[in-house]
Motif scaffolding. Structure first.
Motif, PDB file in Angstrom:
ATOM      1  N   GLU A   1       1.235   6.804   0.052  1.00 25.55           N
ATOM      2  CA  GLU A   1       0.483   5.896   0.131  1.00 25.55           C
ATOM      3  C   GLU A   1      -0.323   5.196  -1.140  1.00 25.55           C
ATOM      4  O   GLU A   1      -0.635   5.863  -1.892  1.00 25.55           O
TER       5      GLU A   1
ATOM      6  N   TYR B   1      -9.251   2.154   1.279  1.00 25.21           N
ATOM      7  CA  TYR B   1      -8.131   1.902   1.173  1.00 25.21           C
ATOM      8  C   TYR B   1      -8.229   2.257   3.147  1.00 25.21           C
ATOM      9  O   TYR B   1      -7.129   1.389   3.567  1.00 25.21           O
TER      10      TYR B   1
ATOM     11  N   ASN C   1       0.487  -1.168   0.325  1.00 29.21           N
ATOM     12  CA  ASN C   1       0.108  -0.157  -0.130  1.00 29.21           C
ATOM     13  C   ASN C   1       0.839   0.755   0.181  1.00 29.21           C
ATOM     14  O   ASN C   1       0.223   2.582   0.449  1.00 29.21           O
TER      15      ASN C   1
ATOM     16  N   LYS D   1      -1.848   6.825  -7.019  1.00 30.03           N
ATOM     17  CA  LYS D   1      -1.250   6.017  -7.107  1.00 30.03           C
ATOM     18  C   LYS D   1      -0.076   5.742  -7.774  1.00 30.03           C
ATOM     19  O   LYS D   1       0.495   7.284  -8.212  1.00 30.03           O
TER      20      LYS D   1
ATOM     21  N   ALA E   1      -3.280   4.797  -3.019  1.00 27.25           N
ATOM     22  CA  ALA E   1      -4.694   4.872  -3.289  1.00 27.25           C
ATOM     23  C   ALA E   1      -4.552   6.159  -3.947  1.00 27.25           C
ATOM     24  O   ALA E   1      -4.168   7.584  -4.309  1.00 27.25           O
TER      25      ALA E   1
END
Length: 403
Positions: A276, A297, A11, A349, A278
């Protein structure tokens, strides 16, 4: 020459760059949100808000209020913190609520509690430590043989990344290099504790025997992309590295290209970025899509906290409350509203960051030594079994180019 590393973080994404170097990790989607009661009711409520069904909104908000608790199990906690954001969205009170939450956090913030929280989190979970290990490895390799080092640090980790790097520099087989660390503070909560961090870092560097200079740039109302080489104290005879951990998501989406151009103008040996995995940026104008990504997430994040901490842990509660502020910011505050600088929370991302970075930098893979260090860290966590079930495949994203 420019390099970018894509690191194997769960992640997380990491990027590093030399003059173009940048390192990066694209970690995949993770597990699906199970059909538990909290995600189901939260989805129904979000859908009602999206279609403006006031009767259903009121009914579902009441149900969630009855069932949720910030002190319950993972479902109850998830429902509690998303309930706050959905209520703010439904009543258009997001900006006011967010400013109140930030104000309360500011008043209760102190260096010792923040430091203990970060160190405890790093002790029980690899969530942030992966980024430190991979970034430090990429930076040390880019600085190999150099004697005058300068790291531009744009992070929100209270400098907890740097003691291990200072130790590594102190034990180099050749002459111990000098290190200048310039910290650019982007989060309001960090500004209040930088004096104490400065004293601790200088003391630790003396202990390690590393010639050390520590500078802090608070940023105030300046946009990050508007900083100059002179303000950052960059000199021609220095080997430069730019390190960004968990901070670029706070830069407004429209300003990110300017920030990357700033990095390129510094002619760094390497740039490392850890964010992270997301996407709260491309969906920001689509509430339904943004809600689904936010739920995915934070479900993973809350499950990680549940695995890492005991149910009654104060550290866990503090991290969850920090999440609640972010959820309110993402779901119930319009980016055009004047919330305050440094509070954007629009994560992107790995593939999105790579698209931005490739205009100025070319990525490269981590060395075997760095990958081994990350695997060693994984072995000490519960994630090792999951990693092995994936067939020993660590997601990576690599290229290289010469300037």
């Amino acid at each position: 020459m420019e390099r970018t590393h894509h690191s194997p973080y769960t992640n997380h994404q990491t990027t590093s760059t030399p003059q173009s170097n940048h390192t990066y990790s694209d970690s995949g989607e993770g597990c699906e949100v199970e059909d538990k009661w909290a995600p189901r009711l939260l989805r129904e409520c979000a859908r009602a808000i999206y279609v403006k069904d006031s009767a259903k909104i009121n009914h579902l908000l009441w149900m969630l209020n009855e069932l949720s608790s910030p002190y319950g199990d993972c479902d109850q906690k998830l429902a509690s913190y998303f309930l706050q954001a959905l209520f703010c969205k439904a009543t258009e009170s997001g900006p006011r609520c967010y400013k109140t939450l930030v104000s309360v956090a500011d008043k209760s913030h102190c260096f010792d509690s923040a430091r203990k929280l970060i160190l405890k989190f790093q002790e029980v979970s690899p969530w942030t430590t992966f980024g430190h290990v991979a970034s430090n490895g990429a930076i040390l390799e880019a600085f190999d043989g150099e004697t005058k080092l300068h790291i531009i640090d744009i992070s929100n980790t209270l400098c907890t990344q740097w003691p291990t790097l200072l130790e590594a520099l102190a034990t180099r087989s050749d002459e111990t290099p000098s290190l200048k660390l310039t910290v650019v503070v982007t989060a309001s909560l960090v500004r209040s504790v930088m004096k104490e961090i400065t004293q601790r870092m200088e003391k630790f560097a003396r202990l390690m025997g590393v010639p050390f200079e520590f500078n802090v740039i608070t940023g105030s109302n300046r946009l990050l992309g508007q900083l100059t080489k002179e303000e950052l104290g960059v000199h021609e005879d220095e080997a430069i590295a730019v390190n960004c951990i968990g901070a670029l998501r706070r830069v407004e989406v429209e300003e990110r290209e300017d920030v990357i151009r700033l990095f390129s103008s510094l002619k760094p040996r390497v740039v490392t970025i850890v964010e992270e995995e997301a996407d709260f940026a491309s969906s920001r104008s689509d509430f339904a899509k943004c809600f689904e990504e936010c739920l995915r997430y934070y479900t993973l994040y809350f499950e990680m906290l549940e695995e890492s901490f005991t149910p009654t842990s104060n550290e866990r509660l503090m991290l969850e409350r920090e999440c609640s502020r972010s959820i309110v910011r993402v779901l119930s505050c319009d980016d055009t509203q004047n919330i305050g600088s440094g509070d954007c929370e629009r994560r992107e991302k790995g593939n999105q960051w790579c698209q931005r970075l490739k205009e100025q930098f070319s990525p490269v893979g981590f060395s075997d030594d760095v990958v081994d260090d990350v695997k060693a860290l994984l072995r000490r966590t519960r994630l090792w079994d999951k990693y092995q079930k994936c067939g020993d495949k660590m997601p990576q994203h690599n290229t290289q180019a010469v300037e």
